[in-house]
Design a protein around this motif. Structure first.
Motif, PDB file in Angstrom:
ATOM      1  N   VAL A  51       0.838  -1.207   0.000  1.00 37.04           N
ATOM      2  CA  VAL A  51       0.000   0.000   0.000  1.00 37.04           C
ATOM      3  C   VAL A  51       0.866   1.248   0.000  1.00 37.04           C
ATOM      4  CG1 VAL A  51      -1.653   1.339   1.364  1.00 37.04           C
ATOM      5  CG2 VAL A  51      -1.990  -1.113   1.058  1.00 37.04           C
ATOM      6  N   PHE A  52       1.942   1.229   0.780  1.00 40.13           N
ATOM      7  CA  PHE A  52       2.845   2.379   0.799  1.00 40.13           C
ATOM      8  C   PHE A  52       3.432   2.624  -0.592  1.00 40.13           C
ATOM      9  CE2 PHE A  52       4.240   2.604   5.566  1.00 40.13           C
ATOM     10  CZ  PHE A  52       2.936   2.838   5.914  1.00 40.13           C
ATOM     11  N   LYS A  53       3.914   1.566  -1.218  1.00 41.15           N
ATOM     12  CA  LYS A  53       4.553   1.713  -2.531  1.00 41.15           C
ATOM     13  C   LYS A  53       3.556   2.184  -3.587  1.00 41.15           C
ATOM     14  CE  LYS A  53       8.762  -0.075  -1.682  1.00 41.15           C
ATOM     15  NZ  LYS A  53      10.040   0.634  -1.927  1.00 41.15           N
ATOM     16  N   ASN A  56       2.335   6.097  -4.339  1.00 34.66           N
ATOM     17  CA  ASN A  56       3.107   7.070  -5.113  1.00 34.66           C
ATOM     18  C   ASN A  56       3.451   8.321  -4.303  1.00 34.66           C
ATOM     19  OD1 ASN A  56       3.179   5.517  -7.529  1.00 34.66           O
ATOM     20  ND2 ASN A  56       1.100   6.176  -8.020  1.00 34.66           N
ATOM     21  N   ILE A  57       3.331   8.216  -2.987  1.00 33.66           N
ATOM     22  CA  ILE A  57       3.758   9.303  -2.105  1.00 33.66           C
ATOM     23  C   ILE A  57       5.260   9.156  -1.882  1.00 33.66           C
ATOM     24  CG2 ILE A  57       3.547  10.300   0.206  1.00 33.66           C
ATOM     25  CD1 ILE A  57       0.650   9.251   0.244  1.00 33.66           C
ATOM     26  N   PRO A  58       6.071  10.125  -2.281  1.00 32.11           N
ATOM     27  CA  PRO A  58       7.532   9.987  -2.171  1.00 32.11           C
ATOM     28  C   PRO A  58       7.999   9.571  -0.783  1.00 32.11           C
ATOM     29  CG  PRO A  58       6.988  11.917  -3.475  1.00 32.11           C
ATOM     30  CD  PRO A  58       5.689  11.403  -2.927  1.00 32.11           C
ATOM     31  N   LEU A  59       7.391  10.124   0.246  1.00 29.49           N
ATOM     32  CA  LEU A  59       7.792   9.829   1.616  1.00 29.49           C
ATOM     33  C   LEU A  59       7.701   8.340   1.930  1.00 29.49           C
ATOM     34  CD1 LEU A  59       8.460  11.188   4.472  1.00 29.49           C
ATOM     35  CD2 LEU A  59       6.024  10.886   4.936  1.00 29.49           C
ATOM     36  N   LEU A  60       6.732   7.641   1.317  1.00 31.75           N
ATOM     37  CA  LEU A  60       6.439   6.262   1.689  1.00 31.75           C
ATOM     38  C   LEU A  60       7.083   5.222   0.778  1.00 31.75           C
ATOM     39  CD1 LEU A  60       2.661   6.640   2.613  1.00 31.75           C
ATOM     40  CD2 LEU A  60       4.664   6.838   4.094  1.00 31.75           C
ATOM     41  N   GLN A  61       7.939   5.670  -0.130  1.00 29.75           N
ATOM     42  CA  GLN A  61       8.578   4.718  -1.032  1.00 29.75           C
ATOM     43  C   GLN A  61       9.757   4.006  -0.380  1.00 29.75           C
ATOM     44  OE1 GLN A  61       6.961   4.074  -4.002  1.00 29.75           O
ATOM     45  NE2 GLN A  61       5.557   5.429  -2.877  1.00 29.75           N
ATOM     46  N   ASN A  94      12.155   8.066   3.553  1.00 29.66           N
ATOM     47  CA  ASN A  94      12.790   8.948   2.575  1.00 29.66           C
ATOM     48  C   ASN A  94      13.728   9.943   3.270  1.00 29.66           C
ATOM     49  OD1 ASN A  94      13.270   9.796  -0.062  1.00 29.66           O
ATOM     50  ND2 ASN A  94      11.636  11.335  -0.021  1.00 29.66           N
ATOM     51  N   ASN A  95      14.479   9.422   4.236  1.00 32.09           N
ATOM     52  CA  ASN A  95      15.458  10.194   5.010  1.00 32.09           C
ATOM     53  C   ASN A  95      14.820  11.250   5.908  1.00 32.09           C
ATOM     54  OD1 ASN A  95      17.813   8.843   4.102  1.00 32.09           O
ATOM     55  ND2 ASN A  95      17.726  10.001   2.181  1.00 32.09           N
ATOM     56  N   GLU A  96      13.542  11.081   6.214  1.00 31.35           N
ATOM     57  CA  GLU A  96      12.876  11.939   7.180  1.00 31.35           C
ATOM     58  C   GLU A  96      12.275  11.059   8.275  1.00 31.35           C
ATOM     59  OE1 GLU A  96      10.339  15.167   5.792  1.00 31.35           O
ATOM     60  OE2 GLU A  96      10.896  14.663   3.726  1.00 31.35           O
ATOM     61  N   LEU A  97      12.010  11.659   9.436  1.00 30.76           N
ATOM     62  CA  LEU A  97      11.368  10.919  10.507  1.00 30.76           C
ATOM     63  C   LEU A  97       9.860  10.909  10.302  1.00 30.76           C
ATOM     64  CD1 LEU A  97      13.311  12.073  13.703  1.00 30.76           C
ATOM     65  CD2 LEU A  97      13.439   9.854  12.552  1.00 30.76           C
ATOM     66  N   LEU A  98       9.266   9.764  10.584  1.00 32.13           N
ATOM     67  CA  LEU A  98       7.819   9.582  10.442  1.00 32.13           C
ATOM     68  C   LEU A  98       7.303   8.819  11.654  1.00 32.13           C
ATOM     69  CD1 LEU A  98       5.109   9.378   8.787  1.00 32.13           C
ATOM     70  CD2 LEU A  98       6.047   7.265   7.796  1.00 32.13           C
ATOM     71  N   THR A  99       6.300   9.373  12.322  1.00 35.17           N
ATOM     72  CA  THR A  99       5.647   8.649  13.417  1.00 35.17           C
ATOM     73  C   THR A  99       4.378   8.012  12.873  1.00 35.17           C
ATOM     74  OG1 THR A  99       4.415  10.616  14.151  1.00 35.17           O
ATOM     75  CG2 THR A  99       6.558  10.207  15.184  1.00 35.17           C
ATOM     76  N   ILE A 100       4.168   6.755  13.237  1.00 41.54           N
ATOM     77  CA  ILE A 100       3.005   6.006  12.763  1.00 41.54           C
ATOM     78  C   ILE A 100       2.266   5.419  13.955  1.00 41.54           C
ATOM     79  CG2 ILE A 100       2.162   4.171  11.252  1.00 41.54           C
ATOM     80  CD1 ILE A 100       4.841   4.268   9.775  1.00 41.54           C
ATOM     81  N   MET A 101       0.985   5.749  14.091  1.00 41.87           N
ATOM     82  CA  MET A 101       0.139   5.106  15.082  1.00 41.87           C
ATOM     83  C   MET A 101      -0.733   4.095  14.350  1.00 41.87           C
ATOM     84  SD  MET A 101       0.745   6.063  18.136  1.00 41.87           S
ATOM     85  CE  MET A 101       1.816   7.327  18.854  1.00 41.87           C
ATOM     86  N   SER A 200      -9.764   5.816   0.830  1.00 40.16           N
ATOM     87  CA  SER A 200     -10.246   4.576   0.243  1.00 40.16           C
ATOM     88  C   SER A 200      -9.522   3.415   0.904  1.00 40.16           C
ATOM     89  CB  SER A 200     -10.026   4.558  -1.280  1.00 40.16           C
ATOM     90  OG  SER A 200      -8.651   4.692  -1.586  1.00 40.16           O
ATOM     91  N   ARG A 201     -10.039   2.216   0.708  1.00 43.07           N
ATOM     92  CA  ARG A 201      -9.420   1.031   1.289  1.00 43.07           C
ATOM     93  C   ARG A 201      -8.082   0.754   0.607  1.00 43.07           C
ATOM     94  NH1 ARG A 201     -14.894   0.182   1.228  1.00 43.07           N
ATOM     95  NH2 ARG A 201     -15.859  -0.682   3.105  1.00 43.07           N
ATOM     96  N   ASN A 202      -7.160   0.191   1.367  1.00 44.52           N
ATOM     97  CA  ASN A 202      -5.832  -0.128   0.858  1.00 44.52           C
ATOM     98  C   ASN A 202      -5.194   1.075   0.184  1.00 44.52           C
ATOM     99  OD1 ASN A 202      -5.365  -2.798   1.690  1.00 44.52           O
ATOM    100  ND2 ASN A 202      -6.711  -3.578   0.088  1.00 44.52           N
ATOM    101  N   ALA A 203      -5.177   2.170   0.916  1.00 46.66           N
ATOM    102  CA  ALA A 203      -4.607   3.408   0.379  1.00 46.66           C
ATOM    103  C   ALA A 203      -4.171   4.322   1.512  1.00 46.66           C
ATOM    104  CB  ALA A 203      -5.621   4.117  -0.510  1.00 46.66           C
ATOM    105  N   VAL A 204      -3.209   5.162   1.188  1.00 42.43           N
ATOM    106  CA  VAL A 204      -2.786   6.237   2.088  1.00 42.43           C
ATOM    107  C   VAL A 204      -3.115   7.547   1.400  1.00 42.43           C
ATOM    108  CG1 VAL A 204      -0.864   7.333   3.292  1.00 42.43           C
ATOM    109  CG2 VAL A 204      -0.914   4.847   3.043  1.00 42.43           C
ATOM    110  N   VAL A 205      -3.670   8.491   2.147  1.00 36.82           N
ATOM    111  CA  VAL A 205      -3.992   9.799   1.589  1.00 36.82           C
ATOM    112  C   VAL A 205      -3.316  10.881   2.412  1.00 36.82           C
ATOM    113  CG1 VAL A 205      -6.160   9.095   0.540  1.00 36.82           C
ATOM    114  CG2 VAL A 205      -6.146   9.904   2.906  1.00 36.82           C
ATOM    115  N   GLY A 206      -3.088  12.005   1.794  1.00 35.18           N
ATOM    116  CA  GLY A 206      -2.434  13.120   2.438  1.00 35.18           C
ATOM    117  C   GLY A 206      -1.247  13.565   1.599  1.00 35.18           C
ATOM    118  N   PRO A 207      -0.475  14.519   2.107  1.00 32.93           N
ATOM    119  CA  PRO A 207      -0.604  15.026   3.482  1.00 32.93           C
ATOM    120  C   PRO A 207      -1.512  16.246   3.575  1.00 32.93           C
ATOM    121  CG  PRO A 207       1.361  15.938   2.480  1.00 32.93           C
ATOM    122  CD  PRO A 207       0.732  15.044   1.443  1.00 32.93           C
ATOM    123  N   VAL A 208      -1.882  16.546   4.801  1.00 31.41           N
ATOM    124  CA  VAL A 208      -2.536  17.796   5.129  1.00 31.41           C
ATOM    125  C   VAL A 208      -1.740  18.398   6.280  1.00 31.41           C
ATOM    126  CG1 VAL A 208      -4.155  16.626   6.687  1.00 31.41           C
ATOM    127  CG2 VAL A 208      -4.707  18.892   5.805  1.00 31.41           C
TER     128      VAL A 208
END
Length: 238
Positions: A51-53, A56-61, A94-101, A200-208
């Protein structure tokens, strides 16, 4: 809450952190399914990575889990329980910090109350303070959240709170559902739409942009742990 953590010794270590192990730790329960899925993954579970790949969000590749904290508690101002998150991940993305809950779900809802019910007709000062804090942090209006599940607010707030603690620019509230029917997706979608996003299901949306943090939302469908007998049979067949 202590600030020191020790590595797990396998999935059973996760069960020791549950408030109600007898009812929560069995096949088909979200805590059990989530623990097996994430503990057994080398980095991200394959369903999450796909789902991350595909987002197409650069951060999640390129996401690398640095640390994971099962049953992670986040204190919030005002009256109300500590936000008891199923899994908190600190990741390099992508060389940045990301917090995930991560919020694990099978068939249970996002808590048993919407905001209007949780607050009540004559809310205490503590609840008024808690809700005001969450609304300000999430940049939402109270009138828009009355029918929203309260749990969704404080789970998302937890991701932002932890991001701000470590000066991370990015936070993700991820629902990991093990339900074939995708129960309670509509509640999740109603919440996410408040941020002018189309979930949507099986998807990531954002950012805001929310309170100085780039906020993302995701819904991933996972596969339940196979019964031991079936798992052993499949191994013999391979």
């Amino acid at each position: 809450m202590g600030k020191y953590y020790v590595p797990t010794k396998g999935v059973e270590s996760w069960s020791e952190l549950l408030p109600n192990r007898d009812t929560q730790w069995k096949e088909g329960c979200s805590a059990y399914e989530l623990a097996h899925c994430w503990e057994e993954a080398e980095n991200l579970p394959s369903c999450v990575e796909r789902v991350f790949k595909s987002s197409n969000i650069p951060l999640l590749q390129d996401v690398e889990v640095l640390y994971g904290f099962p049953e992670y508690k986040v204190s919030l101002p005002g009256r109300g329980k500590i936000s008891h998150n199923d899994l908190y991940l600190l990741a390099r993305a992508n060389n940045e910090l990301l917090t995930i809950m991560v919020e694990g779900k099978v068939s249970e809802p996002f808590g048993d109350k919407v905001v209007a019910t949780w607050k009540g007709d004559t809310p205490s000062d503590g609840k008024t303070k808690r809700l005001a804090y969450l609304l300000e942090l999430l940049n939402l209006k109270e009138e828009d959240t009355q029918k929203i599940r309260y749990q969704l607010l404080h789970r998302t707030a937890s991701a932002i709170v932890e991001a701000k603690k470590i000066n991370a620019n990015n936070a993700l509230m991820l629902v990991h559902s093990f339900c074939e029917e995708g129960k309670w997706f509509d509640d999740y979608a109603s919440f996410v739409k408040l941020f002018n996003l189309e979930p949507s299901r099986n998807a990531v949306v954002g950012p805001v942009a929310v309170n100085g943090v780039n906020l993302y939302f995701g819904w991933v469908k996972g596969t339940k742990v196979m019964p031991k007998e079936l798992s052993q049979l499949r191994k013999l067949e391979c």
